[in-house]
Write a protein that holds these residues in place. Structure first.
Motif, mmCIF file in Angstrom:
data_model
loop_
_atom_site.group_PDB
_atom_site.id
_atom_site.type_symbol
_atom_site.label_atom_id
_atom_site.label_comp_id
_atom_site.label_asym_id
_atom_site.label_seq_id
_atom_site.Cartn_x
_atom_site.Cartn_y
_atom_site.Cartn_z
ATOM 1 N N MET A 1 0.845 -1.184 0.000
ATOM 2 C CA MET A 1 0.000 0.000 0.000
ATOM 3 C C MET A 1 0.887 1.243 0.000
ATOM 4 S SD MET A 1 -2.815 -0.939 2.898
ATOM 5 C CE MET A 1 -3.998 0.260 2.288
ATOM 6 N N ARG A 2 0.442 2.252 -0.729
ATOM 7 C CA ARG A 2 1.182 3.508 -0.758
ATOM 8 C C ARG A 2 0.225 4.663 -0.496
ATOM 9 N NH1 ARG A 2 5.138 6.128 -5.492
ATOM 10 N NH2 ARG A 2 4.712 8.309 -4.925
ATOM 11 N N PHE A 3 0.611 5.519 0.456
ATOM 12 C CA PHE A 3 -0.158 6.711 0.759
ATOM 13 C C PHE A 3 0.730 7.931 0.563
ATOM 14 C CE2 PHE A 3 -2.427 3.420 2.995
ATOM 15 C CZ PHE A 3 -3.753 3.747 2.762
ATOM 16 N N ASP A 4 0.272 8.833 -0.282
ATOM 17 C CA ASP A 4 0.959 10.095 -0.519
ATOM 18 C C ASP A 4 0.183 11.191 0.198
ATOM 19 O OD1 ASP A 4 3.130 9.629 -2.835
ATOM 20 O OD2 ASP A 4 1.408 8.329 -3.173
ATOM 21 N N VAL A 5 0.835 11.850 1.146
ATOM 22 C CA VAL A 5 0.173 12.826 1.994
ATOM 23 C C VAL A 5 0.576 14.227 1.563
ATOM 24 C CG1 VAL A 5 -0.263 13.572 4.354
ATOM 25 C CG2 VAL A 5 0.275 11.160 3.893
ATOM 26 N N LEU A 6 -0.390 15.014 1.117
ATOM 27 C CA LEU A 6 -0.156 16.407 0.747
ATOM 28 C C LEU A 6 -0.506 17.272 1.946
ATOM 29 C CD1 LEU A 6 -0.460 14.887 -1.997
ATOM 30 C CD2 LEU A 6 -1.311 17.027 -2.942
ATOM 31 N N THR A 7 0.493 17.950 2.501
ATOM 32 C CA THR A 7 0.301 18.651 3.761
ATOM 33 C C THR A 7 1.237 19.850 3.876
ATOM 34 O OG1 THR A 7 0.527 18.432 6.174
ATOM 35 C CG2 THR A 7 1.901 16.995 4.827
ATOM 36 N N LEU A 8 0.832 20.823 4.649
ATOM 37 C CA LEU A 8 1.704 21.950 4.985
ATOM 38 C C LEU A 8 2.582 21.640 6.180
ATOM 39 C CD1 LEU A 8 -0.837 24.901 4.583
ATOM 40 C CD2 LEU A 8 1.047 24.304 3.058
ATOM 41 N N PHE A 9 2.301 20.539 6.876
ATOM 42 C CA PHE A 9 3.028 20.202 8.100
ATOM 43 C C PHE A 9 3.460 18.731 8.104
ATOM 44 C CE2 PHE A 9 0.133 23.701 9.081
ATOM 45 C CZ PHE A 9 1.044 24.646 9.557
ATOM 46 N N PRO A 10 4.372 18.346 7.220
ATOM 47 C CA PRO A 10 4.833 16.952 7.197
ATOM 48 C C PRO A 10 5.507 16.531 8.496
ATOM 49 C CG PRO A 10 6.181 18.338 5.771
ATOM 50 C CD PRO A 10 5.003 19.159 6.157
ATOM 51 N N GLU A 11 6.038 17.492 9.243
ATOM 52 C CA GLU A 11 6.714 17.153 10.495
ATOM 53 C C GLU A 11 5.762 16.560 11.524
ATOM 54 O OE1 GLU A 11 5.926 21.681 10.568
ATOM 55 O OE2 GLU A 11 6.520 20.146 9.109
ATOM 56 N N ARG A 24 6.828 -0.821 12.232
ATOM 57 C CA ARG A 24 7.450 -1.856 11.407
ATOM 58 C C ARG A 24 6.903 -1.828 9.986
ATOM 59 N NH1 ARG A 24 6.561 -5.026 16.204
ATOM 60 N NH2 ARG A 24 4.730 -5.969 15.233
ATOM 61 N N ALA A 25 5.600 -1.573 9.883
ATOM 62 C CA ALA A 25 4.984 -1.536 8.552
ATOM 63 C C ALA A 25 5.490 -0.349 7.750
ATOM 64 C CB ALA A 25 3.468 -1.478 8.680
ATOM 65 N N TYR A 26 5.750 0.769 8.427
ATOM 66 C CA TYR A 26 6.244 1.958 7.719
ATOM 67 C C TYR A 26 7.724 1.818 7.380
ATOM 68 C CZ TYR A 26 1.897 3.600 9.756
ATOM 69 O OH TYR A 26 0.580 3.709 10.137
ATOM 70 N N GLU A 27 8.498 1.231 8.287
ATOM 71 C CA GLU A 27 9.930 1.054 8.040
ATOM 72 C C GLU A 27 10.174 0.087 6.889
ATOM 73 O OE1 GLU A 27 11.332 -0.208 11.821
ATOM 74 O OE2 GLU A 27 11.428 1.816 12.678
ATOM 75 N N SER A 28 9.373 -0.960 6.803
ATOM 76 C CA SER A 28 9.543 -1.972 5.759
ATOM 77 C C SER A 28 8.870 -1.580 4.442
ATOM 78 C CB SER A 28 8.964 -3.305 6.234
ATOM 79 O OG SER A 28 7.547 -3.212 6.336
ATOM 80 N N LYS A 29 8.121 -0.482 4.476
ATOM 81 C CA LYS A 29 7.347 -0.032 3.311
ATOM 82 C C LYS A 29 6.186 -0.963 2.983
ATOM 83 C CE LYS A 29 10.074 3.473 2.752
ATOM 84 N NZ LYS A 29 9.624 4.842 3.154
ATOM 85 N N GLN A 30 5.830 -1.842 3.921
ATOM 86 C CA GLN A 30 4.596 -2.601 3.727
ATOM 87 C C GLN A 30 3.432 -1.622 3.564
ATOM 88 O OE1 GLN A 30 3.652 -5.265 6.937
ATOM 89 N NE2 GLN A 30 1.818 -6.072 5.953
ATOM 90 N N VAL A 31 3.459 -0.581 4.372
ATOM 91 C CA VAL A 31 2.586 0.578 4.175
ATOM 92 C C VAL A 31 3.525 1.754 3.914
ATOM 93 C CG1 VAL A 31 0.827 2.088 5.166
ATOM 94 C CG2 VAL A 31 0.801 -0.364 5.683
#
Length: 266
Positions: A1-11, A24-31
């Protein structure tokens, strides 16, 4: 799964992506979560992304042009890994309320572009051109779409295979079967308090799995009936209540009438 977040505050997303069981899911790019700073798509020296609304009124409106450029850039980049038109989700009070059914639906997909508004909102022409779904976290107002985006990402990431240590954990969560979850207990078996000892319910120490399962089901039914009775009605309409469930609920109702309580004791 890939989510692209458009935001003024990515931090705002950074600590969320680095802590907790879902990391773990974010580090492995599972999500795969990719953050896009909207100011990078402004063309003036001030990186301006908002202006006064036509027609007057308070607040500022997010400009169409930077958003159009950002969305085009995201789509071009996604095409290398996820061909096809992505869903574009905008977080708004006008949207569908986020619930577990919607989370399960989204968890089966390939992700989406998440559009996080700020100020008074986004130029309606951008929403009309690109947004395929609007989602609301509830009937209250937040400063922007980042918190709803984080909540949604956390909820659906938990459903991905291998994310939780126990694969059955999310299957017993509240709303997994339309009801609230039952109470849970751990050590010590007896908690000493100034008001007296508080033991764990004996059935949970019995080792009798069928009785434990029934106790948990009944506590779930009682809690849902007491706190969210509309969920009981929805489960009934969907055929999710067994004859044993209905018998227990009838007994609860009789108990409530006998004691004069508006809702049964959980």
């Amino acid at each position: 799964m890939r989510f692209d977040v458009l935001t003024l505050f990515p931090e705002l997303f950074d600590p969320f992506l680095r802590v907790g069981v879902t990391r773990r899911a974010y580090e492995s790019k599972q999500v795969d979560v990719r953050l896009w700073q909207l100011r990078d798509y402004a063309e003036d020296n001030y990186r301006r992304v908002d202006d006064r609304p036509f027609g007057g009124g308070p607040g500022m409106v997010m400009l169409a042009a930077p958003l159009e450029r950002a969305i085009a850039a995201v789509r071009a980049d996604r095409a290398t890994t996820h061909p096809g038109a992505p869903a574009v989700i905008h977080f708004s009070p006008t949207g569908r309320k986020l619930d577990q059914a919607l989370v399960r639906e989204l968890a089966q997909g390939e992700g989406a572009v998440l559009l996080c508004g700020r100020y008074e909102g986004i130029d309606q022409r951008v929403l009309d051109r690109h947004v395929t779904m609007e989602i609301s976290l509830g009937d209250f107002v937040l400063s922007g779409g980042e918190l709803p985006a984080i909540a949604m990402l956390d909820a659906l990431t938990r459903l991905q295979e291998g994310v939780l240590n126990d694969a059955a954990s999310h299957e017993q969560d509240s709303f997994s079967d339309g009801l609230l979850d039952c109470p849970h207990f751990s050590r010590p078996e007896v908690l000493e308090t100034p008001e007296g000892p508080l033991p764990v319910p004996p059935v949970l120490l019995s080792g009798h799995h069928a009785e434990i399962a029934r106790w948990r089901r009944e506590r779930s039914l009682a809690l849902t009936q007491g706190r969210r009775p509309e969920l009981i009605e929805a489960a009934r309409r969907e055929g999710k209540l067994s004859k044993k469930d209905e018998k227990f609920l009838s007994e609860l109702a009789a108990q409530a009438r006998a004691t004069g309580r508006q809702t049964p004791k959980v």
